[in-house]
Design an enzyme around this catalytic site. Sequence first.
Site, short mmCIF file in Angstrom:
data_model
loop_
_atom_site.label_atom_id
_atom_site.label_comp_id
_atom_site.label_asym_id
_atom_site.label_seq_id
_atom_site.Cartn_x
_atom_site.Cartn_y
_atom_site.Cartn_z
N ASP A 161 0.83 -1.20 0.00
CA ASP A 161 0.00 0.00 0.00
C ASP A 161 0.87 1.26 0.00
O ASP A 161 1.89 1.32 0.70
CB ASP A 161 -0.90 -0.02 1.25
N GLU B 294 15.08 -14.98 -0.60
CA GLU B 294 15.50 -16.14 0.18
C GLU B 294 14.51 -17.29 0.09
O GLU B 294 14.83 -18.42 0.46
CB GLU B 294 15.67 -15.75 1.65
#
Length: 548
Positions: A209, A260
């Site tokens: 957002d 990751e």
Amino acid sequence: MTASNEWWRTAVIYQIYPRSFADGNGDGIGDLAGITGRLDAVAELGADAIWLSPFFTSPQRDAGYDVADYCDVDPLFGTLADFDAMRERAHALGLKVIVDLVPNHSSSDHPWFQDALAAAPDSGERGRYIFREGRGDTGELPPNNWQSVFGGDAWTRVTEPDGTPGQWYLHLFDSSQPDFDWTNEEVRKLFRAVLRFWLDRGVDGFRVDVAHGLAKVDGLPDYTPPADSGSMGGDEPDVPYWAQDGVHEIFRDWRRILDEYEPARILAGEAWVQPISKLANWVRPDEMHQTFNFGYLETAWDAGALRAVVDSSLDSFGSVGAPSTWVLSNHDVIRHTSRLALTPPPVQGSGIGPRTQPKPDAVVGLRRARAATAFMLGLPGSSYLYQGEELGLPEVADLPDEAREDPTFLRTGGELYGRDGCRVPLPWEAAAPGTGFSTTGASWLPQPAFWPSYARDAQRGIPGSTLEFYREALAARRAHGLGSGALEWVEGTGEGLLAYRNGDVLVIANVSAGAAPLLDGEVITASGPLGEGVLPGDTTVWLRAPKG
């Protein structure tokens, strides 16, 4: 990472606004259990992923975009176990799950802000937010002239623990949404932990957002936006609280965390930034994977304007190796079924209501909306759909004042209607209480009397219905590999026509009101009825492109 693992490059992502999608417990507010029970419909539509607007712990002063706990579910929507069940069901249906993240501000109920109110000026607790001394002889004036996105001052003065008037805090949105200070390492550490919490829980990405916010110019200088600017900015060249370079360091930090994880997880940014060439900075290889293409969303139903924005999008995003995204509606804008019938459309964030003149023509709006959708879904890249657009839902303009909840309506004293009109709960079954949204018939925003005619069960299996048009177009998009294709404009099609090839599909949009000759070819799908050898106005058709 292999190309086959980069699912976001071609995905059709379906936005779910939880409080308005489906109500599982009958209280009139949509919830996670309701979503789980209706996910089959999203999979059947042909979407690849869902994006959920916030469902975190919140006092709900801005429909959940005021977060009090980023790592829990608000009881209004259920529990973490309900989220896990929803995620598992979505994944079983082949749907990726993207959740909303709100990093520009927290709720004023967040423990950190409550600590800040109890702490002294210049304390570590206040350093997590943007507190400043006021101007004037006694600090009685706000630190600068910034205005809230929702109307009124962007600053609120606090009362200090000893009862005296004190510092001011910045809130670019509602006063219940204090802005974080992203120069503070504690803030950065908090959000790294939030990312990992949800990634470890199996989400496939985040919609971020206000991804063009977060960083503010040092010194917070005065700024007065143009009178005709949208509430989220984007068109102005240099706004001290939007699109500052400091945001990129934040997102590079986040990208390292996401990288990751396997399988691939993504960041999709809500960034109201123009021109599109500047917006492309948000999706450089070490930052976000996608950002919403609001330049496209705001483009008029005009052949020249559409061609220009498509070219700009493909060039700009392609220059940094990112896919272009396409979107026509979401929870913050007038539904394109109504917006495309308004010339000019209202400024973003203002909405429409009973006093809006002229009112959108429902027939013209739906015809243009379907044509615009067909034009969009033929483009290479990723597309976003907003819940209910597959039903042809219009903006609900005639909501009574007392029912409206958008802070924009409340903070402007009703001068601006805000966004409630695109958030009315969905109609599922025409004859059911609350048109199937809620077993009790309860609905947090009132559904209009004409809602049953748009219900999903009234359209499913009906040739020519908007629902079946969406299903057909999405199936054809997948079958012809349009998301991973390439665009080639077709010249000489005539005034008011816009045509391009994408692989073996020829897309022709008649963006004028008058009919035009229809090229020979096998019709794959069309946004509306075709005449004999005629492409009616405000209609888009997909033809099987001739070889060579």
